[in-house]
Design an enzyme around this catalytic site. Structure first.
Site, PDB file in Angstrom:
ATOM      1  N   SER A 139       0.861  -1.190   0.000  1.00  0.00           N
ATOM      2  CA  SER A 139       0.000   0.000   0.000  1.00  0.00           C
ATOM      3  C   SER A 139       0.896   1.237   0.000  1.00  0.00           C
ATOM      4  O   SER A 139       2.055   1.167   0.426  1.00  0.00           O
ATOM      5  CB  SER A 139      -0.863   0.019   1.265  1.00  0.00           C
ATOM      6  OG  SER A 139      -1.467   1.281   1.465  1.00  0.00           O
ATOM      7  N   TYR A 152      -1.762  -0.771  10.369  1.00  0.00           N
ATOM      8  CA  TYR A 152      -1.938  -1.148   8.955  1.00  0.00           C
ATOM      9  C   TYR A 152      -0.679  -0.769   8.162  1.00  0.00           C
ATOM     10  O   TYR A 152      -0.176  -1.560   7.357  1.00  0.00           O
ATOM     11  CB  TYR A 152      -3.184  -0.446   8.398  1.00  0.00           C
ATOM     12  CG  TYR A 152      -3.433  -0.692   6.938  1.00  0.00           C
ATOM     13  CD1 TYR A 152      -3.899  -1.922   6.482  1.00  0.00           C
ATOM     14  CD2 TYR A 152      -3.196   0.311   5.987  1.00  0.00           C
ATOM     15  CE1 TYR A 152      -4.132  -2.149   5.131  1.00  0.00           C
ATOM     16  CE2 TYR A 152      -3.427   0.104   4.641  1.00  0.00           C
ATOM     17  CZ  TYR A 152      -3.891  -1.133   4.216  1.00  0.00           C
ATOM     18  OH  TYR A 152      -4.112  -1.348   2.875  1.00  0.00           O
TER      19      TYR A 152
HETATM   20  N1  LIG Z   1      -8.954  -0.241  -1.166  1.00  0.00           N
HETATM   21  C1  LIG Z   1      -7.843   0.463  -1.005  1.00  0.00           C
HETATM   22  O1  LIG Z   1      -7.854   1.715  -1.035  1.00  0.00           O
HETATM   23  C2  LIG Z   1      -6.500  -0.234  -0.807  1.00  0.00           C
HETATM   24  C3  LIG Z   1      -5.346   0.557  -0.827  1.00  0.00           C
HETATM   25  C4  LIG Z   1      -4.100  -0.054  -0.661  1.00  0.00           C
HETATM   26  C5  LIG Z   1      -4.017  -1.421  -0.469  1.00  0.00           C
HETATM   27  N2  LIG Z   1      -5.148  -2.168  -0.446  1.00  0.00           N
HETATM   28  C6  LIG Z   1      -4.997  -3.601  -0.214  1.00  0.00           C
HETATM   29  O2  LIG Z   1      -5.629  -4.348  -1.236  1.00  0.00           O
HETATM   30  C7  LIG Z   1      -6.120  -5.575  -0.689  1.00  0.00           C
HETATM   31  C8  LIG Z   1      -7.593  -5.724  -1.046  1.00  0.00           C
HETATM   32  O3  LIG Z   1      -8.313  -4.621  -0.523  1.00  0.00           O
HETATM   33  P1  LIG Z   1      -9.820  -4.274  -0.969  1.00  0.00           P
HETATM   34  O4  LIG Z   1      -9.966  -2.820  -0.889  1.00  0.00           O
HETATM   35  O5  LIG Z   1     -10.169  -5.017  -2.194  1.00  0.00           O
HETATM   36  O6  LIG Z   1     -10.613  -4.887   0.300  1.00  0.00           O
HETATM   37  P2  LIG Z   1     -12.053  -5.543   0.426  1.00  0.00           P
HETATM   38  O7  LIG Z   1     -12.412  -5.397   1.868  1.00  0.00           O
HETATM   39  O8  LIG Z   1     -12.984  -5.037  -0.615  1.00  0.00           O
HETATM   40  O9  LIG Z   1     -11.765  -7.096   0.118  1.00  0.00           O
HETATM   41  C9  LIG Z   1     -10.944  -7.866   0.955  1.00  0.00           C
HETATM   42  C10 LIG Z   1     -11.314  -9.335   0.818  1.00  0.00           C
HETATM   43  O10 LIG Z   1     -10.451 -10.088   1.690  1.00  0.00           O
HETATM   44  C11 LIG Z   1     -11.226 -11.064   2.352  1.00  0.00           C
HETATM   45  N3  LIG Z   1     -10.571 -11.432   3.608  1.00  0.00           N
HETATM   46  C12 LIG Z   1     -10.558 -10.750   4.790  1.00  0.00           C
HETATM   47  N4  LIG Z   1      -9.905 -11.455   5.714  1.00  0.00           N
HETATM   48  C13 LIG Z   1      -9.485 -12.607   5.108  1.00  0.00           C
HETATM   49  C14 LIG Z   1      -8.764 -13.744   5.559  1.00  0.00           C
HETATM   50  N5  LIG Z   1      -8.345 -13.858   6.832  1.00  0.00           N
HETATM   51  N6  LIG Z   1      -8.499 -14.723   4.662  1.00  0.00           N
HETATM   52  C15 LIG Z   1      -8.931 -14.641   3.377  1.00  0.00           C
HETATM   53  N7  LIG Z   1      -9.647 -13.590   2.907  1.00  0.00           N
HETATM   54  C16 LIG Z   1      -9.914 -12.593   3.773  1.00  0.00           C
HETATM   55  C17 LIG Z   1     -12.574 -10.418   2.569  1.00  0.00           C
HETATM   56  O11 LIG Z   1     -13.594 -11.403   2.788  1.00  0.00           O
HETATM   57  C18 LIG Z   1     -12.753  -9.649   1.268  1.00  0.00           C
HETATM   58  O12 LIG Z   1     -13.415 -10.429   0.284  1.00  0.00           O
HETATM   59  C19 LIG Z   1      -5.822  -5.535   0.802  1.00  0.00           C
HETATM   60  O13 LIG Z   1      -4.622  -6.221   1.069  1.00  0.00           O
HETATM   61  C20 LIG Z   1      -5.648  -4.054   1.087  1.00  0.00           C
HETATM   62  O14 LIG Z   1      -4.814  -3.796   2.181  1.00  0.00           O
HETATM   63  C21 LIG Z   1      -6.393  -1.615  -0.596  1.00  0.00           C
END
Ligand SMILES: NC(=O)c1ccc[n+]([C@@H]2O[C@H](COP(=O)([O-])OP(=O)(O)OC[C@H]3O[C@@H](n4cnc5c(N)ncnc54)[C@H](O)[C@@H]3O)[C@@H](O)[C@H]2O)c1
Length: 251
Positions: A139, A152
């Site tokens: 991130s 985080y």
């Molecule tokens: N959305 C953002 O702005 C953003 C920015 C930087 C990084 N990220 C990273 O991208 C990745 C995805 O984020 P997103 O925004 O799509 O999130 P999201 O919440 O939409 O999706 C996350 C998914 O992970 C699953 N999950 C949660 N805990 C879990 C576990 N223990 N085992 C397996 N699956 C699990 C959830 O059920 C969900 O389907 C994450 O690693 C997040 O840190 C997101």
């Protein structure tokens, strides 16, 4: 484009947001994908959207034996593994002083242990399949200080560091390890953050206005980067942190 024809992939946390978009893009480019999430119903819904050959596996990435079994699925069903996307992650708001120990454990378990287990079990399978690509989700929180995201940020910083270390450890085995550092991506995650404000729509507009390019990053833009890193076009990209943030870290 069909850069991934014949490749076998796993995406964790694939039931929502960025993971879902990565599944759809990898499948569109010809890969077979194991769609894994702790939420099996969400994974099943993504499978019904994706074209091509997919498998669904309920997996909690914080559990080493479940991740081992997940990798075993690809090897048993498809004879090997070429691409591992360690995407599952959760966030928690808070500073170092007001974050609870429970929240610390929860975020580290899913983000850092989950990524560690994903690499621990997938790298030997990818090596034994003749080499391939590991893609971790870091991130921009690993690169710049972001208010109220202390633990985080620590987890995502550690993912960046272990990505570089693993890239060097496994380069001679033909396994490329890279990470993506997204900025603020429009996923259900953002909805959960804005829901905490009196006026969620206004909070959403304000968040977008803070982006140099004036909008959220789309999940499909992260998926495009993942497909590039998964493909042979990125053969010389090793241990890299690919920033896709609309200019946030350029400031
Ligand atoms: N959305 C953002 O702005 C953003 C920015 C930087 C990084 N990220 C990273 O991208 C990745 C995805 O984020 P997103 O925004 O799509 O999130 P999201 O919440 O939409 O999706 C996350 C998914 O992970 C699953 N999950 C949660 N805990 C879990 C576990 N223990 N085992 C397996 N699956 C699990 C959830 O059920 C969900 O389907 C994450 O690693 C997040 O840190 C997101």
């Amino acid at each position: 484009m069909e850069r991934l024809r014949g490749k076998r992939a796993i995406v964790t946390g694939a039931g929502s947001g960025i993971g879902r978009a990565i599944v759809l893009r990898l499948a569109e480019e010809g890969a077979r994908v194991v769609i894994s999430d702790v939420d099996e119903e969400a994974a099943t819904n993504v499978a019904s959207e994706a074209g091509g050959e997919t498998l669904i596996r309920k997996t909690d990435v914080a559990d080493s034996s479940e991740v081992e079994a997940l990798v075993g699925t690809a090897v048993e069903e498809w004879g090997g593994l070429d691409i591992m996307v360690n995407n599952a992650g959760i966030g928690v708001a808070g500073t170092t002083t007001n974050t609870s120990e429970e929240d610390y454990e929860r975020v580290m378990d899913v983000c850092l242990r989950g990524t560690f287990f994903g690499m621990k079990h997938a790298i030997p399978a990818i090596r034994d399949s003749g080499g391939g690509s590991v893609i971790n989700l870091s991130s921009v929180a690993a690169l710049v200080g972001i208010a109220d995201r202390a633990v985080y940020s620590a987890a995502k910083g550690a993912i960046l560091a272990i990505t570089r270390a693993a890239a060097i450890d496994h380069v001679e085995e033909g396994v490329r390890v890279n990470c993506i550092a997204p900025g603020t991506v429009d996923t259900p995650w953002i909805g959960r953050i804005t829901a905490g404000y009196d006026d969620p729509e206004e909070a959403r507009r304000n968040m977008q206005a803070r982006q140099p390019h004036g909008r959220f990053v789309a999940p499909e833009e992260i998926a495009a980067m993942a497909a590039y890193l998964a493909s042979d076009e990125s053969a010389s990209v090793i241990g890299a942190c690919m920033v896709v943030d609309g200019g946030v870290t350029a400031r």
